[in-house]
Motif scaffolding. Structure first.
Motif, PDB file in Angstrom:
ATOM      1  N   MET A  43     -16.940   0.463 -17.599  1.00 16.95           N
ATOM      2  CA  MET A  43     -16.306   0.527 -16.282  1.00 16.95           C
ATOM      3  C   MET A  43     -16.144  -0.884 -15.726  1.00 16.95           C
ATOM      4  SD  MET A  43     -15.863   3.819 -15.545  1.00 16.95           S
ATOM      5  CE  MET A  43     -15.995   4.142 -13.803  1.00 16.95           C
ATOM      6  N   LEU A  44     -15.083  -1.084 -14.984  1.00 18.58           N
ATOM      7  CA  LEU A  44     -14.801  -2.381 -14.384  1.00 18.58           C
ATOM      8  C   LEU A  44     -14.874  -2.257 -12.872  1.00 18.58           C
ATOM      9  CD1 LEU A  44     -11.635  -3.323 -16.488  1.00 18.58           C
ATOM     10  CD2 LEU A  44     -13.943  -4.223 -16.812  1.00 18.58           C
ATOM     11  N   THR A  45     -15.512  -3.218 -12.238  1.00 12.44           N
ATOM     12  CA  THR A  45     -15.487  -3.243 -10.775  1.00 12.44           C
ATOM     13  C   THR A  45     -14.069  -3.584 -10.321  1.00 12.44           C
ATOM     14  OG1 THR A  45     -15.977  -5.592 -10.606  1.00 12.44           O
ATOM     15  CG2 THR A  45     -17.860  -4.075 -10.757  1.00 12.44           C
ATOM     16  N   ILE A  46     -13.790  -3.344  -9.043  1.00 18.80           N
ATOM     17  CA  ILE A  46     -12.456  -3.663  -8.541  1.00 18.80           C
ATOM     18  C   ILE A  46     -12.177  -5.160  -8.656  1.00 18.80           C
ATOM     19  CG2 ILE A  46     -13.202  -3.924  -6.134  1.00 18.80           C
ATOM     20  CD1 ILE A  46     -10.524  -2.620  -5.316  1.00 18.80           C
ATOM     21  N   GLY A  47     -13.233  -5.977  -8.517  1.00 16.58           N
ATOM     22  CA  GLY A  47     -13.055  -7.414  -8.670  1.00 16.58           C
ATOM     23  C   GLY A  47     -12.669  -7.782 -10.092  1.00 16.58           C
ATOM     24  N   GLU A  48     -13.352  -7.181 -11.063  1.00 18.22           N
ATOM     25  CA  GLU A  48     -13.040  -7.460 -12.466  1.00 18.22           C
ATOM     26  C   GLU A  48     -11.646  -6.953 -12.811  1.00 18.22           C
ATOM     27  OE1 GLU A  48     -17.538  -7.190 -14.361  1.00 18.22           O
ATOM     28  OE2 GLU A  48     -16.384  -5.357 -13.988  1.00 18.22           O
ATOM     29  N   PHE A  49     -11.308  -5.767 -12.317  1.00 16.98           N
ATOM     30  CA  PHE A  49      -9.986  -5.187 -12.563  1.00 16.98           C
ATOM     31  C   PHE A  49      -8.908  -6.084 -11.954  1.00 16.98           C
ATOM     32  CE2 PHE A  49      -6.783  -1.712 -12.366  1.00 16.98           C
ATOM     33  CZ  PHE A  49      -6.979  -1.148 -13.611  1.00 16.98           C
ATOM     34  N   SER A  50      -9.178  -6.609 -10.783  1.00 15.71           N
ATOM     35  CA  SER A  50      -8.238  -7.506 -10.109  1.00 15.71           C
ATOM     36  C   SER A  50      -8.083  -8.806 -10.884  1.00 15.71           C
ATOM     37  CB  SER A  50      -8.735  -7.787  -8.689  1.00 15.71           C
ATOM     38  OG  SER A  50      -8.000  -8.825  -8.091  1.00 15.71           O
ATOM     39  N   ARG A  51      -9.185  -9.350 -11.353  1.00 13.57           N
ATOM     40  CA  ARG A  51      -9.140 -10.632 -12.058  1.00 13.57           C
ATOM     41  C   ARG A  51      -8.375 -10.513 -13.367  1.00 13.57           C
ATOM     42  NH1 ARG A  51     -14.039 -11.461 -11.679  1.00 13.57           N
ATOM     43  NH2 ARG A  51     -14.766 -10.778 -13.730  1.00 13.57           N
ATOM     44  N   LEU A  52      -8.563  -9.428 -14.081  1.00 12.29           N
ATOM     45  CA  LEU A  52      -7.871  -9.234 -15.343  1.00 12.29           C
ATOM     46  C   LEU A  52      -6.366  -9.051 -15.152  1.00 12.29           C
ATOM     47  CD1 LEU A  52     -10.342  -6.821 -17.138  1.00 12.29           C
ATOM     48  CD2 LEU A  52      -9.796  -9.172 -17.829  1.00 12.29           C
ATOM     49  N   SER A  53      -5.987  -8.339 -14.074  1.00 11.17           N
ATOM     50  CA  SER A  53      -4.583  -7.963 -13.887  1.00 11.17           C
ATOM     51  C   SER A  53      -3.812  -8.920 -12.997  1.00 11.17           C
ATOM     52  CB  SER A  53      -4.509  -6.564 -13.264  1.00 11.17           C
ATOM     53  OG  SER A  53      -5.134  -6.552 -11.984  1.00 11.17           O
ATOM     54  N   HIS A  54      -4.523  -9.814 -12.308  1.00 12.36           N
ATOM     55  CA  HIS A  54      -3.906 -10.696 -11.310  1.00 12.36           C
ATOM     56  C   HIS A  54      -3.242  -9.887 -10.190  1.00 12.36           C
ATOM     57  CE1 HIS A  54      -3.717 -14.770 -13.619  1.00 12.36           C
ATOM     58  NE2 HIS A  54      -4.869 -14.141 -13.780  1.00 12.36           N
ATOM     59  N   VAL A  55      -3.826  -8.744  -9.861  1.00 13.87           N
ATOM     60  CA  VAL A  55      -3.397  -7.933  -8.727  1.00 13.87           C
ATOM     61  C   VAL A  55      -4.552  -7.911  -7.734  1.00 13.87           C
ATOM     62  CG1 VAL A  55      -2.702  -5.633  -7.951  1.00 13.87           C
ATOM     63  CG2 VAL A  55      -1.877  -6.515 -10.142  1.00 13.87           C
ATOM     64  N   SER A  56      -4.264  -8.205  -6.479  1.00 17.26           N
ATOM     65  CA  SER A  56      -5.329  -8.367  -5.481  1.00 17.26           C
ATOM     66  C   SER A  56      -6.037  -7.044  -5.221  1.00 17.26           C
ATOM     67  CB  SER A  56      -4.744  -8.895  -4.176  1.00 17.26           C
ATOM     68  OG  SER A  56      -3.961  -7.906  -3.536  1.00 17.26           O
ATOM     69  N   PRO A  57      -7.314  -7.098  -4.851  1.00 18.37           N
ATOM     70  CA  PRO A  57      -8.028  -5.869  -4.469  1.00 18.37           C
ATOM     71  C   PRO A  57      -7.330  -5.132  -3.323  1.00 18.37           C
ATOM     72  CG  PRO A  57      -9.581  -7.661  -4.808  1.00 18.37           C
ATOM     73  CD  PRO A  57      -8.221  -8.271  -4.880  1.00 18.37           C
ATOM     74  N   ARG A  58      -6.747  -5.890  -2.398  1.00 19.08           N
ATOM     75  CA  ARG A  58      -6.032  -5.248  -1.294  1.00 19.08           C
ATOM     76  C   ARG A  58      -4.888  -4.383  -1.819  1.00 19.08           C
ATOM     77  NH1 ARG A  58      -1.528  -6.683   1.615  1.00 19.08           N
ATOM     78  NH2 ARG A  58      -1.426  -5.938   3.772  1.00 19.08           N
ATOM     79  N   MET A  59      -4.129  -4.895  -2.801  1.00 21.39           N
ATOM     80  CA  MET A  59      -3.023  -4.122  -3.366  1.00 21.39           C
ATOM     81  C   MET A  59      -3.550  -2.940  -4.177  1.00 21.39           C
ATOM     82  SD  MET A  59       0.154  -3.638  -3.451  1.00 21.39           S
ATOM     83  CE  MET A  59       0.752  -5.137  -2.679  1.00 21.39           C
ATOM     84  N   LEU A  60      -4.660  -3.117  -4.871  1.00 20.77           N
ATOM     85  CA  LEU A  60      -5.254  -2.005  -5.610  1.00 20.77           C
ATOM     86  C   LEU A  60      -5.674  -0.886  -4.653  1.00 20.77           C
ATOM     87  CD1 LEU A  60      -7.410  -3.961  -8.232  1.00 20.77           C
ATOM     88  CD2 LEU A  60      -5.325  -2.646  -8.677  1.00 20.77           C
ATOM     89  N   ARG A  61      -6.201  -1.258  -3.501  1.00 15.51           N
ATOM     90  CA  ARG A  61      -6.560  -0.240  -2.508  1.00 15.51           C
ATOM     91  C   ARG A  61      -5.309   0.459  -1.987  1.00 15.51           C
ATOM     92  NH1 ARG A  61      -9.855  -4.678  -0.764  1.00 15.51           N
ATOM     93  NH2 ARG A  61     -12.026  -4.401  -1.457  1.00 15.51           N
ATOM     94  N   HIS A  62      -4.227  -0.310  -1.860  1.00 11.90           N
ATOM     95  CA  HIS A  62      -2.954   0.278  -1.415  1.00 11.90           C
ATOM     96  C   HIS A  62      -2.443   1.286  -2.451  1.00 11.90           C
ATOM     97  CE1 HIS A  62       0.765   0.699   0.726  1.00 11.90           C
ATOM     98  NE2 HIS A  62       1.492   0.106  -0.204  1.00 11.90           N
ATOM     99  N   TYR A  63      -2.513   0.935  -3.734  1.00 12.09           N
ATOM    100  CA  TYR A  63      -2.121   1.864  -4.791  1.00 12.09           C
ATOM    101  C   TYR A  63      -2.984   3.133  -4.749  1.00 12.09           C
ATOM    102  CZ  TYR A  63       0.495  -2.020  -6.942  1.00 12.09           C
ATOM    103  OH  TYR A  63       1.370  -3.047  -7.200  1.00 12.09           O
ATOM    104  N   ASP A  64      -4.251   2.946  -4.450  1.00 11.62           N
ATOM    105  CA  ASP A  64      -5.162   4.093  -4.349  1.00 11.62           C
ATOM    106  C   ASP A  64      -4.724   4.998  -3.195  1.00 11.62           C
ATOM    107  OD1 ASP A  64      -7.264   5.874  -4.336  1.00 11.62           O
ATOM    108  OD2 ASP A  64      -8.748   4.424  -3.627  1.00 11.62           O
ATOM    109  N   ALA A  65      -4.416   4.394  -2.041  1.00  9.91           N
ATOM    110  CA  ALA A  65      -4.016   5.171  -0.866  1.00  9.91           C
ATOM    111  C   ALA A  65      -2.737   5.960  -1.120  1.00  9.91           C
ATOM    112  CB  ALA A  65      -3.844   4.249   0.338  1.00  9.91           C
ATOM    113  N   LEU A  66      -1.836   5.408  -1.947  1.00 12.76           N
ATOM    114  CA  LEU A  66      -0.587   6.085  -2.278  1.00 12.76           C
ATOM    115  C   LEU A  66      -0.746   7.102  -3.399  1.00 12.76           C
ATOM    116  CD1 LEU A  66       1.893   3.050  -2.180  1.00 12.76           C
ATOM    117  CD2 LEU A  66       1.674   4.875  -0.482  1.00 12.76           C
ATOM    118  N   GLY A  67      -1.908   7.139  -4.018  1.00 18.85           N
ATOM    119  CA  GLY A  67      -2.151   8.070  -5.110  1.00 18.85           C
ATOM    120  C   GLY A  67      -1.588   7.627  -6.438  1.00 18.85           C
TER     121      GLY A  67
END
Length: 268
Positions: A1-25
């Motif tokens: 499992m990857l933390t949101i920070g690790e997932f963000s670092r690997l993908s170069h997508v900010s945690p804020r945007m990842l949370r936005h993707y989560d909110a949109l489903g």
């Protein structure tokens, strides 16, 4: 499992945007810990790549959910439609850029020869016309003209001049406007009326109907410089050749503004 920070670092997508993707489903974390931390499976990077890929082509995020569920074959048709949309947008941008460059040259004092409008005062005679007047949106104009032709044929009326459109609404709307489609006819008959004679400020436009706004701008510019004339009737588009038989770039349209001369002080 990857933390949101690790997932963000690997993908170069900010945690804020990842949370936005989560909110949109679109991309939900595999697990949310008791401390509120989000955790992702490494395999979910492929979903993120697909979101970024589709977003790069301009697919809105709020429409992307169903696309992510499609296999490549089903997605292909959506990509083809997007390609067509982008081509149309590109052509519109090219035309806008061309017009912008011409206006820059004009303002810099460089003579503009291409597509220059020549405004004239025209004594437009009275005409026998058969017409249909409705409140419709601009996307219904074609259907209105087809109805006009059908109704004229049903009444035994023969076209003897141009088809034209009069705009009666007090303001312009793409969605709903009071317009009158007219056909010039030679004989009297059911529904035939007389369009009155008018003095008109007129200009001829050559090319796509979608660019008629330029001719309108030229006429408005003429009115701004000739305040001794004022509009006194419905503006009219007069279609001088048949769009079913004429290439778009060869279409010719007369735009007519009925005007009257305003008497200045001391005149009478």
């Amino acid at each position: 499992m990857l933390t949101i920070g690790e997932f963000s670092r690997l993908s170069h997508v900010s945690p804020r945007m990842l949370r936005h993707y989560d909110a949109l489903g679109l991309l939900r974390p595999e697990m949310v810990g008791e401390n509120g931390y989000r955790y992702y499976r490494q395999e979910q990077l492929s979903v993120l790549i697909r979101i970024q890929w589709l977003g790069g082509y301009g697919f809105p995020l709020h429409e992307m959910g169903p696309l992510l569920a499609l296999d490549d074959q089903a997605l292909l048709e959506h990509l083809r439609r997007r390609r067509l949309t982008l081509r149309r947008e590109l052509e519109a941008k090219k035309e806008l850029l061309r017009q912008l460059e011409l206006d820059i040259l004009r303002l810099e004092g460089v003579a503009r020869m291409e597509n220059q409008y020549h405004i004239i005062l025209l004594d437009d005679p009275a005409q026998k016309v058969f017409s249909i007047r409705k409140t419709v949106g601009i996307n219904q104009y074609h259907a209105l003209f087809e109805e006009l032709r059908r109704e004229a044929a049903a009444r035994g009326l023969m076209q003897a001049g141009p088809i034209q459109m009069l705009y009666h609404a007090p303001d312009f709307s793409y969605e709903s406007s009071d317009v009158e489609a007219q056909m010039v006819v030679a004989e009297d008959g059911p529904g035939v009326t007389i369009k009155p004679r008018f003095l008109c400020a007129s200009v001829r436009h050559k090319g796509s109907y979608g660019k008629l706004n330029r001719a309108y701008e030229a006429l408005c510019g003429w009115l701004a410089e000739h305040v001794e004339y004022r509009p006194c009737g419905a503006a009219m588009d007069r279609y001088l050749n048949d769009p079913h038989q004429t290439p778009e770039e060869e279409l010719e349209t007369g735009i007519l503004f009925p005007v009257e001369r305003v008497l200045s002080e001391g005149q009478g």
